[in-house]
Design a protein around this motif. Structure first.
Motif, PDB file in Angstrom:
ATOM      1  N   GLU A  61     -47.220  62.318  28.003  1.00 52.76           N
ATOM      2  CA  GLU A  61     -47.346  63.451  28.907  1.00 52.76           C
ATOM      3  C   GLU A  61     -48.365  63.137  29.995  1.00 52.76           C
ATOM      4  O   GLU A  61     -49.154  62.195  29.873  1.00 52.76           O
ATOM      5  N   PHE A  62     -48.332  63.937  31.052  1.00 52.76           N
ATOM      6  CA  PHE A  62     -49.310  63.807  32.118  1.00 52.76           C
ATOM      7  C   PHE A  62     -50.687  64.183  31.600  1.00 52.76           C
ATOM      8  O   PHE A  62     -50.815  65.069  30.756  1.00 52.76           O
ATOM      9  N   ALA A  63     -51.689  63.526  32.121  1.00 51.47           N
ATOM     10  CA  ALA A  63     -53.065  63.926  31.853  1.00 51.47           C
ATOM     11  C   ALA A  63     -53.828  63.784  33.163  1.00 51.47           C
ATOM     12  O   ALA A  63     -53.815  62.723  33.780  1.00 51.47           O
ATOM     13  N   LEU A  64     -54.444  64.848  33.583  1.00 53.51           N
ATOM     14  CA  LEU A  64     -55.204  64.828  34.821  1.00 53.51           C
ATOM     15  C   LEU A  64     -56.665  64.570  34.509  1.00 53.51           C
ATOM     16  O   LEU A  64     -57.201  65.077  33.535  1.00 53.51           O
ATOM     17  N   ARG A  65     -57.291  63.762  35.366  1.00 57.50           N
ATOM     18  CA  ARG A  65     -58.718  63.510  35.217  1.00 57.50           C
ATOM     19  C   ARG A  65     -59.295  63.281  36.600  1.00 57.50           C
ATOM     20  O   ARG A  65     -58.576  62.880  37.515  1.00 57.50           O
ATOM     21  N   LYS A  71     -63.099  55.449  32.246  1.00 53.08           N
ATOM     22  CA  LYS A  71     -62.198  55.737  31.140  1.00 53.08           C
ATOM     23  C   LYS A  71     -62.991  56.086  29.889  1.00 53.08           C
ATOM     24  O   LYS A  71     -64.093  55.580  29.667  1.00 53.08           O
ATOM     25  N   GLU A  75     -59.241  56.139  25.770  1.00 51.62           N
ATOM     26  CA  GLU A  75     -58.369  55.510  26.763  1.00 51.62           C
ATOM     27  C   GLU A  75     -58.477  53.982  26.713  1.00 51.62           C
ATOM     28  O   GLU A  75     -57.476  53.273  26.807  1.00 51.62           O
TER      29      GLU A  75
END
Length: 80
Positions: A61-65, A71, A75
């Motif tokens: 899924e998308f993950a926004l940061r 990282k 990650e």
């Protein structure tokens, strides 16, 4: 992440799942040609709905940061 990196990651995920581009085409409705262009960085634009569908089918899924944020340990471990 730019489109070239996105394409690389999509190809990697697809191969880890042992799916062909044809199989991904069947499940997503996105043509094999478009999938190939995305995976190989030969596309200048791709719709967010297409990307979201491909990611969902590949189990991510998308993950926004925040941009430029280092990282996380998780990650970095996922990359290893």
């Amino acid at each position: 992440m730019d489109l070239e990196n996105l394409g690389y990651e999509l190809k990697k995920l697809r191969r880890e799942k042992r799916w062909s581009q044809e199989r991904l085409e069947t499940y997503s409705g996105i043509s094999k040609r478009t999938i190939s262009k995305i995976e190989n960085g030969f596309i200048e634009e791709v719709g967010i709905k297409k990307v979201a569908m491909l990611l969902d089918l590949l189990g991510v899924e998308f993950a926004l940061r925040p941009k430029g944020r280092p990282k996380t340990l998780e990650e970095l471990q996922d990359e290893a």
